[in-house]
Design a protein around this motif. Structure first.
Motif, PDB file in Angstrom:
ATOM      1  N   PHE A 197       0.931  -1.155  -0.016  1.00 22.64           N
ATOM      2  CA  PHE A 197       0.195  -0.173   0.151  1.00 22.64           C
ATOM      3  C   PHE A 197       0.935   1.435  -0.053  1.00 22.64           C
ATOM      4  N   PHE A 198       1.763   1.331   0.954  1.00 31.06           N
ATOM      5  CA  PHE A 198       2.868   2.453   0.949  1.00 31.06           C
ATOM      6  C   PHE A 198       3.324   2.539  -0.426  1.00 31.06           C
ATOM      7  N   LEU A 199       3.974   1.556  -1.300  1.00 31.12           N
ATOM      8  CA  LEU A 199       4.828   1.808  -2.475  1.00 31.12           C
ATOM      9  C   LEU A 199       3.433   2.250  -3.524  1.00 31.12           C
ATOM     10  N   LEU A 200       2.388   1.644  -3.548  1.00 27.75           N
ATOM     11  CA  LEU A 200       1.506   2.122  -4.352  1.00 27.75           C
ATOM     12  C   LEU A 200       1.133   3.601  -4.137  1.00 27.75           C
ATOM     13  N   THR A 201       1.160   4.060  -2.864  1.00 29.21           N
ATOM     14  CA  THR A 201       0.770   5.451  -2.642  1.00 29.21           C
ATOM     15  C   THR A 201       2.108   6.323  -3.153  1.00 29.21           C
ATOM     16  N   VAL A 202       3.058   5.891  -2.769  1.00 22.72           N
ATOM     17  CA  VAL A 202       4.221   6.723  -3.364  1.00 22.72           C
ATOM     18  C   VAL A 202       4.416   6.796  -4.877  1.00 22.72           C
ATOM     19  N   TRP A 203       4.125   5.665  -5.632  1.00 24.52           N
ATOM     20  CA  TRP A 203       4.223   5.579  -7.002  1.00 24.52           C
ATOM     21  C   TRP A 203       2.968   6.619  -7.395  1.00 24.52           C
ATOM     22  N   SER A 204       1.775   6.405  -6.917  1.00 25.04           N
ATOM     23  CA  SER A 204       0.669   7.548  -7.350  1.00 25.04           C
ATOM     24  C   SER A 204       0.799   8.688  -7.198  1.00 25.04           C
ATOM     25  N   LEU A 205       1.557   9.319  -6.079  1.00 26.41           N
ATOM     26  CA  LEU A 205       1.838  10.551  -5.911  1.00 26.41           C
ATOM     27  C   LEU A 205       2.903  11.012  -6.907  1.00 26.41           C
ATOM     28  N   VAL A 231       4.515  14.441 -11.960  1.00 19.25           N
ATOM     29  CA  VAL A 231       5.165  14.678 -13.297  1.00 19.25           C
ATOM     30  C   VAL A 231       4.300  15.610 -14.395  1.00 19.25           C
ATOM     31  N   PRO A 232       3.234  15.517 -14.352  1.00 14.18           N
ATOM     32  CA  PRO A 232       2.372  16.286 -15.216  1.00 14.18           C
ATOM     33  C   PRO A 232       2.379  17.941 -14.730  1.00 14.18           C
ATOM     34  N   ALA A 233       2.608  17.847 -13.281  1.00 15.29           N
ATOM     35  CA  ALA A 233       2.784  19.283 -12.833  1.00 15.29           C
ATOM     36  C   ALA A 233       3.926  19.942 -12.963  1.00 15.29           C
TER      37      ALA A 233
END
Length: 178
Positions: free
Chosen positions: A22-30, A35-37
């Motif tokens: 869950f932690f890795l998935l959250t970090v990758w999502s953030l 990147v677009p920002a």
């Protein structure tokens, strides 16, 4: 007792593994959202119109007070369009002023600054050629067997001449739109 301890260890191990995922998935999502920002700006290259090579040390002035001096690659990042005009200047090139509506391109070309004359007036008379020298030139040309013609039709077969004419037309169009 050992069966309960083993069951508790398995449960805590599974919980820890799920937390890591869950932690890795959250970090990758953030990270994916960031990147677009960062890429909201637009990269624009300033290049020489004749050689198509990027120019360095070009000063870019925006009418809102922002200014930048371009580096070796001739690139700058345009983050917003909160300006009306941009001025590109370099000592060896003609100054170019563009509206913000024209800045939707990825490359801006500058025309080299060359010294040109608007009009040339010749006031001296042409020198007179001694008739004997003129005759000797005509005799030498007749002896060599080369006859000059008014039109060079072989230029149609040379691709460089055709490319040069096309480049001349493109240059004239670019000067009209500059």
């Amino acid at each position: 007792m050992q069966a309960n301890d083993t069951q508790a260890d398995k449960t805590s191990y599974l919980c820890l593994q799920m937390f890591k995922r869950f932690f890795l998935l959250t970090v990758w999502s953030l990270a994916a959202l960031q990147v677009p920002a960062q890429s909201k700006g637009k990269v624009i290259v300033v290049a020489d119109m004749e050689t198509r090579r990027p120019l360095r040390d070009v000063l870019v002035y925006l009418d809102n007070g922002d200014q930048v001096k371009l580096g070796w690659q001739g690139k700058f990042m345009l983050y917003h369009y909160k300006f009306k005009r941009a001025t590109f200047s370099h000592p060896d090139y003609l100054k170019r002023v563009m509206d913000s509506s024209e800045m939707n391109v990825d490359t801006i070309f500058l025309i080299p600054n060359c010294q040109t004359l608007n009009e040339v007036v010749v006031t001296a008379k042409a020198p007179k050629i001694n008739p004997q020298i003129g005759k000797s030139i005509q005799e030498a040309a007749a002896a060599s067997g080369v006859k000059p013609s008014g039109k060079d039709f072989l230029s149609l077969l040379r691709p460089k001449d055709r490319k040069r004419k096309k480049l001349g037309k493109k240059t004239m169009e670019a000067l009209e739109n500059y």
